[in-house]
Design an enzyme around this catalytic site. Structure first.
Site, PDB file in Angstrom:
ATOM      1  N   GLU A 320       0.839  -1.211   0.000  1.00  0.00           N
ATOM      2  CA  GLU A 320       0.000   0.000   0.000  1.00  0.00           C
ATOM      3  C   GLU A 320       0.869   1.254   0.000  1.00  0.00           C
ATOM      4  OE1 GLU A 320      -2.263   3.392   1.786  1.00  0.00           O
ATOM      5  OE2 GLU A 320      -0.454   2.451   2.498  1.00  0.00           O
ATOM      6  N   HIS A 420       4.405   6.889   9.796  1.00  0.00           N
ATOM      7  CA  HIS A 420       5.563   6.860   8.880  1.00  0.00           C
ATOM      8  C   HIS A 420       6.880   7.272   9.549  1.00  0.00           C
ATOM      9  CE1 HIS A 420       2.890   7.206   4.994  1.00  0.00           C
ATOM     10  NE2 HIS A 420       2.545   6.201   5.780  1.00  0.00           N
TER      11      HIS A 420
HETATM   12 ZN   LIG Z   1      -1.332   2.655   6.064  1.00  0.00          ZN
END
Ligand SMILES: [Zn+2]
Length: 465
Positions: A320, A420
Site C-alpha cells: 500500500e 511513517h
Molecule cells: Zn497505512
C-alpha cells in the site's frame, strides 16, 4: 382495500426482513465478545515481535507474508490463499545533511519513498523556502534554479486527520515542481503533528519528462531550525548526501482468508488492512493494527455456531505504502469475476485509536442496514455519519467499480505524531481501543453478511476520503 393492505405489508416487509432481530442480537454478542478479547492485540504483537518492519518487496516483507499465511491458517479460516502481483522496489540507503552556513548544524531527516540519491560528494547549495507547494509553483525560476527547495508547510492536529490530504501534496509533488524550476533537491517539513525529532517518510512521485532530484523530509524541530535561520536574513547553505535508489521489480502477494458463507457463498463482504509498512518503525499502527483488526473480526465470525449467509473475505493488501499496488492488483484480478458479487468492502488503515463514526456508501435500500448498524454501534461510541464514504486507501478503488463501502472513522488526533516514523511502535497501541475497533468492525461485517436489502447501486460522486 386489498391493494392498500398488500402495499402496506409490502412497504413494511423489506426493512423488517433485511436485518432480523436475531441478526442484531448476534451482532451485539459479537461486539461484546470483541470488546473482551485480546485477539487483535496478540496478532499485531506477534507481527511486530516476529517480523517487524516490512517495506514492500523487502526480505522482511516476504517473512511477513509467510507469517500471515501461517497465522490465518492457525486461526482456522475456511480458506487461506495468496494472489501475486509485481511491484517496483526501493532502497532507503543512508542520508546525511547539515547546515554549513551561517551556523553549522547537523540535521535529522529521512529520504522520501521512491527518491533517488545524490552523487557521492553530495549537494551543496543555498536553501530557498516556500510556505507550501502552491507558493513554489508560482515562483520565478531565477529564485529556485541551483538551490535546495524547502517546503515548510505545517500540519494541524485535527481528530479526523483530514489535514493530511491538504499537506501531503508537498511531499508527493514537491520534487517535480522544484525540478521544473531547476532546483537541485527538495526538503519538506515532515507531514506530521508531533514535536519529536522523528522525521516522517512517505511516498513521493516523479514525472517522466522532469529531472529526478533527491527528496527528503526534515524532522519538525529541524524544519523549525532551518526556518529560524532563514528568518534571520542571511543565506542558509546546506550539504546533503543520500544513497537512496529505486530497485528492481519483484513479486509480492495479497494474503487472503475466508469464512465461507452458508447461504450465498459467492457473495462477499470484504474487510482489509495492509501488510506492508515503512521501514524505520515497527509498522504497528500503520498498519499492523489494521490487519489485526480485520483478522480478529473474521475469526470471531468464524467461531459462531453457524456460518453467516455470505462469505467474509479478510484481505491483507500488499504494498500500500509504495503506491496502492495491492489494491490496484485486486481490482484487476477480480474485475469481470467476483467483483460484482462484493456486497460491501471496508479497510482499517488509520492507526489503532477508537472508532467514533461510521460513514457508508449504500444505495437507497441501504437504510435498513444503516439503522441496524446505528443500533449496534452507538453503545460503543460510534455515531452514524454520512453516506459518502470512500472506504479507505486500498478499498477506495472499489466504489469506482460499484462496490458499496464503509469507512469506520478512527480518532486521528495523535495518529500523525507517529505515522511513517521510526516511532510507529507497539507501545502506541492501547489494547482496549484496539478491541473497540474489532467490536465495531465485527458487528458491521456480520450485519452486512446477513443483510438482505441490496446496497447497490451506490450513489455516484467523489469517492475521495
Ligand atoms: Zn497505512
Amino acid at each position: 382495500m386489498r391493494k392498500l393492505l398488500v402495499s402496506l405489508l409490502f412497504a413494511s416487509l423489506p426493512a423488517a426482513a433485511a436485518v432480523s432481530e436475531q441478526d442484531i442480537q448476534t451482532a451485539e454478542k459479537l461486539r461484546d465478545q470483541a470488546l473482551a478479547s485480546h485477539q487483535a492485540y496478540d496478532l499485531v504483537k506477534s507481527l511486530v515481535v516476529e517480523v517487524g518492519p516490512r517495506l514492500a518487496g523487502s526480505e522482511n516483507n516476504k517473512k511477513a507474508e509467510a507469517w500471515a499465511v501461517a497465522k490465518l491458517k492457525s486461526l482456522g479460516f475456511d480458506k487461506v490463499y495468496t494472489e501475486a502481483l509485481t511491484i517496483p522496489t526501493w532502497a532507503r540507503g543512508t542520508i546525511h545533511a547539515e547546515i554549513s552556513a551561517p551556523y553549522r548544524q547537523h540535521l535529522v531527516l529521512t529520504a522520501l519513498g521512491g527518491s533517488v540519491g545524490t552523487d557521492a560528494k553530495g549537494i551543496d547549495a543555498e536553501v530557498v523556502r516556500f510556505a507550501d507547494i502552491d507558493a513554489l509553483k508560482a515562483a520565478d525560476r531565477n529564485a529556485v534554479a541551483g538551490k535546495i527547495v524547502f517546503i515548510d508547510k505545517p500540519m494541524a492536529r485535527v481528530q479526523n486527520g483530514f489535514q493530511y490530504g491538504t499537506t501531503v501534496a508537498g511531499r508527493a509533488m514537491g520534487a517535480v515542481e522544484a525540478a521544473k524550476l531547476g532546483a537541485k533537491a527538495v526538503l519538506i517539513r515532515s507531514v506530521g503533528t508531533g514535536l519529536s525529532r522523528f522525521p516522517h517518510t512517505g511516498m513521493m512521485r516523479y514525472q517522466d519528462d522532469v529531472t529526478k532530484i533527491p527528496a527528503a523530509a526534515l524532522a519538525v524541530p529541524d524544519a523549525n531550525l532551518v526556518a529560524a535561520m532563514l528568518q534571520a536574513g542571511k543565506p542558509v547553505k546546506l550539504h546533503l548526501t543520500m544513497t537512496a535508489e529505486p530497485g528492481p521489480q519483484t513479486t509480492v502477494h495479497n494474503v487472503i482468508a475466508e469464512v465461507t458463507g452458508s447461504e450465498k457463498p459467492d457473495e462477499i463482504v470484504l474487510i482489509a488492512g495492509h501488510l506492508d509498512s515503512w521501514d524505520e518503525g515497527q509498522g504497528a499502527i500503520d498498519d499492523g493494527a489494521g490487519i489485526a483488526i480485520a483478522a480478529a473480526a473474521g475469526k470471531l465470525i468464524k467461531d459462531l455456531p453457524k456460518r453467516p449467509k455470505r462469505t467474509i473475505r479478510v484481505v491483507f493488501f500488499a504494498a500500500e505504502e509504495t503506491g496502492l499496488w495491492g489494491g490496484k492488483a485486486y481490482v484487476e484480478q477480480h474485475k469481470g469475476k467476483d467483483l460484482a458479487k462484493h456486497v460491501l468492502a471496508g479497510e482499517s488503515d488509520f492507526g489503532a485509536d477508537r472508532v467514533y463514526r461510521i460513514d457508508t456508501r449504500f444505495g437507497p435500500e441501504g437504510e435498513a442496514l444503516r439503522s441496524a448498524l446505528n443500533k449496534v454501534l452507538s453503545p460503543i461510541g460510534v455515531d452514524m455519519g454520512d453516506n459518502q464514504a470512500g472506504g479507505g486507501s486500498e478499498v477506495s478503488l472499489l466504489p469506482y467499480q460499484g462496490v458499496p463501502v464503509v469507512s469506520l472513522r478512527q480518532d486521528g488526533t495523535y495518529y500523525f505524531d507517529y505515522h511513517h516514523t521510526a516511532d510507529d511502535t507497539l507501545n502506541k497501541i492501547d489494547p482496549a481501543q484496539l478491541a473497540q475497533n474489532v467490536a465495531a468492525w465485527v458487528a458491521t461485517v456480520y450485519l452486512a453478511a446477513q443483510n438482505d436489502s441490496p446496497l447497490r447501486p451506490i450513489p455516484e460522486g467523489n469517492f475521495g476520503e
